[in-house]
Scaffold this active site. Structure first.
Site, mmCIF file in Angstrom:
data_model
loop_
_atom_site.group_PDB
_atom_site.id
_atom_site.type_symbol
_atom_site.label_atom_id
_atom_site.label_comp_id
_atom_site.label_asym_id
_atom_site.label_seq_id
_atom_site.Cartn_x
_atom_site.Cartn_y
_atom_site.Cartn_z
ATOM 1 N N ASP A 46 -4.872 -6.013 -7.500
ATOM 2 C CA ASP A 46 -5.134 -5.348 -6.235
ATOM 3 C C ASP A 46 -5.432 -3.883 -6.572
ATOM 4 O OD1 ASP A 46 -5.392 -4.878 -3.515
ATOM 5 O OD2 ASP A 46 -3.468 -5.785 -2.986
ATOM 6 N N HIS A 82 0.830 -1.209 0.000
ATOM 7 C CA HIS A 82 0.000 0.000 0.000
ATOM 8 C C HIS A 82 0.862 1.255 0.000
ATOM 9 C CE1 HIS A 82 -2.672 -3.080 1.768
ATOM 10 N NE2 HIS A 82 -3.622 -2.414 1.144
#
Length: 605
Positions: free
Chosen positions: A318, A245
């Site tokens: 993702d 992330h």
């Protein structure tokens, strides 16, 4: 150890050494009945409609026709339904931060409203409606929906049948709310205790155990509940020290090590017929020397995943808002490069309109052939047909309560949780507390938001579990007090806990990532409380690596050590039943790296 299936072993052995091979996708491979329509449908679509099918995006607001200024900021329209009508996405993904997940009846209504918008516009193809309901650390939909132990807790049970049942029940509840695609299970093998983002989301550090549990959950979601599963994060996020992330993780495994450690759960999922595989924004130099993130890597997605592991289902990225894929690549290039690599579904682009324009421009310029988009869209439509989305896109909103959070489901969740609590040390038979203490102090650490997913938290904002455990104790007639001290307790908080510990009959300390340097004060807390408490129980309520960190400080003869792998209510209920002698603990450590305790350690009575 639980062995891999024979077919999965063969696939993994060949993953890096054998030439390309073609292996059927499994039960989702052939086109039958409604699936036969997929190829014909994509050929009839306009290019804009075709591009739309390749995106899954969030929308803002609790109802399809509810205006929300965030939709205007992100998409230039007011309501979730207008987003669907304007951009023709193949799917929608739900989060709490988008206000999509208030309660089961509302979720079902939102799902139906969005499906009606899709059916009345564009290609008139119903939506995939997705969320990340892994349970445990990543739980998007909380109570009254049934809550199950997360992956690592299930790994501690060593029972694939229970993992399958949890997925089947959980998936059935999702389907009743109109959610037809779960971004679960997590197939990562948590080989690195310092992993900043996976941890308890993984079943195990043992690839064979992780493979068996992954396959079982795929079967539970798809065969048991009839919804699609997506295993993640290919090629394996388990041995990383960077969170994708916020940065670009590099997996340093050599090809043989990757095939032995990371590949087995993905191979087992492919053999089980998994509908989708989610890519991780990971660099694996041994498998792609160009150091391209897996999401954009043709050698990894087309070469390894499709060619060597034989996967023919849907490849979904993702979130494309994450730093792991955006570092070094422009948002206008990421969708094009992903499709060229072998991706079918683009999840959460930073700018949907720009991403769609980029694909259209790539087709018009000849960089992408329309046939590439058609193949991807055909896989998406086949998945929709296979899971009944095309034939039955709507759910019965009035009957949601007859499926979600029923007494039968809650009872099974509690029974499954009872198989997961793991005791690793019980000096002098301190547990169970059959002579229930008159007074109990529950010390809670941790709490706060989970890791960022590019636009929100990876999981729910976890509590400490202390209130839930205290409530369980009070229900048994114990005067239970809660003291929250935070993840990094101050000197004053530690002193307060020591004073409080001396005034009660027993103390339970719930640790949360105490093994990390920044949380070292939790270890000091345990040491000081151990010197003051008459009876002490220390429970690792997140990763079990805490047990190794506090074992010496807790005193070899003074404290019982347990792992619950979660602060959730279902985990705290199971902990209470173990502590008070209502069930025998049978869980065993599913990970190595817990200092002083081997993989498989578990004490019972």
């Amino acid at each position: 150890m639980i062995p891999l299936r024979t077919g999965a072993v063969a696939l993994v052995a060949a993953a890096t050494l054998a030439p390309m091979m073609s292996v059927p996708h499994g039960r989702g491979a052939g086109a039958r009945g409604p699936e036969d329509m997929a190829a014909r449908q994509v050929r009839r679509m306009s290019l804009e409609e075709l591009v739309g099918q390749l995106f899954v995006v969030p929308v803002y607001g609790p109802a399809a026709d509810a205006p929300d200024k965030r939709n205007e900021e992100a998409y230039g329209v007011s309501t979730p339904a207008e987003v669907v009508r304007r951009f023709h996405p193949g799917g929608i993904v739900y989060f709490r931060w988008t206000d999509s997940l208030r309660d089961p009846r509302q979720i079902a209504g939102l799902s139906n409203g969005l499906q009606r918008a899709a059916l009345g516009s564009g290609a008139r193809v119903p939506l995939l409606v997705a969320t990340d309901q892994e349970y445990g650390a990543v739980t998007r939909i909380g109570p009254p929906a049934t809550q199950f132990p997360g992956a690592m807790a299930l790994g501690a049970s060593r029972r694939p049948d229970l993992a399958r049942e949890a997925a089947a029940i959980g998936g059935t509840e999702l389907r009743a709310m109109g959610v037809n695609w779960d971004f679960a299970p997590d197939a990562d093998v948590n080989a690195n205790p310092g992993n900043p983002v996976i941890g308890v989301r993984s079943f195990s550090s043992d690839p064979r155990l992780a493979a068996a549990m992954t396959a079982a959950q795929v079967e539970g979601y798809q065969r048991g509940a009839g919804i699609a599963a997506a295993v993640k994060h290919f090629p394996g996020h388990g041995d990383t020290a960077v969170d994708s992330h916020t940065g670009v993780p590099v997996v340093g495994h050599e090809a043989k090590e990757w095939s032995e450690l990371d590949a087995p759960p993905f191979a087992a999922a492919v053999e089980a017929g998994v509908d989708a595989v989610m890519t991780g924004h990971l660099v694996v130099p041994a498998l792609d020397p160009s150091r391209t993130p897996a999401t954009l890597s043709r050698p990894l997605l087309t070469g390894v995943l499709r060619g060597r592991l034989g996967f023919t289902g849907v490849v979904v990225t993702d979130s494309l808002r994450m730093a792991g894929v955006r570092e070094g690549y422009g948002d206008d290039r990421i969708p094009v490069l992903a499709l060229r690599a072998g991706v079918d579904v683009l999840l959460m682009p930073a700018d949907l309109a720009a991403a769609q324009r980029a694909l259209l421009a790539a087709v018009h310029s000849g960089e992408l052939d329309r046939a590439v988009l058609e193949r991807a869209a055909e896989r998406v439509l086949r998945l929709k047909a296979r899971r009944g989305v095309i034939e039955e896109p709507l759910v019965d909103e009035a009957r949601v309560g007859q499926t979600v959070g029923t007494e039968a489901h809650l009872a099974r969740a509690a029974s499954i949780a009872d198989r997961t609590t793991t005791v690793v040390r019980n000096p002098d038979g301190l547990l169970p507390l059959r002579d229930r203490p008159a007074s109990l102090l529950v010390v809670g650490t941790g709490g706060g938001a989970g890791a960022a997913d590019g636009a929100g938290a990876v999981g729910t904002a976890p509590g400490t579990g202390a209130e839930e455990l205290a409530a369980e104790a009070r229900a048994r007639g114990v005067d239970a007090r809660v003291l929250g001290v935070g993840a990094a307790p101050s000197r004053e908080a530690v002193e307060g806990a020591v004073r409080a510990a001396g005034d009660v009959d027993a103390v339970v300390v719930l640790t949360c990532k105490a093994y990390r340097k920044e949380n070292a004060a939790q270890v000091e807390l345990v040491r000081r409380v151990a010197g003051a408490a008459r009876k002490l129980v220390v429970a690792a309520a997140d990763v079990p690596y805490d047990l190794g960190a506090v074992a010496e400080e807790a005193g070899t003869g003074r404290a019982a050590l347990l792992a619950t792998y979660s602060t959730s209510g279902v985990a705290m209920g199971a902990l209470a039943r173990v502590v008070f002698g209502e069930v025998r603990p049978v869980g065993r450590l599913p990970v190595s790296g817990v200092a002083g305790f081997k993989l498989g350690t578990g004490v019972s009575w």
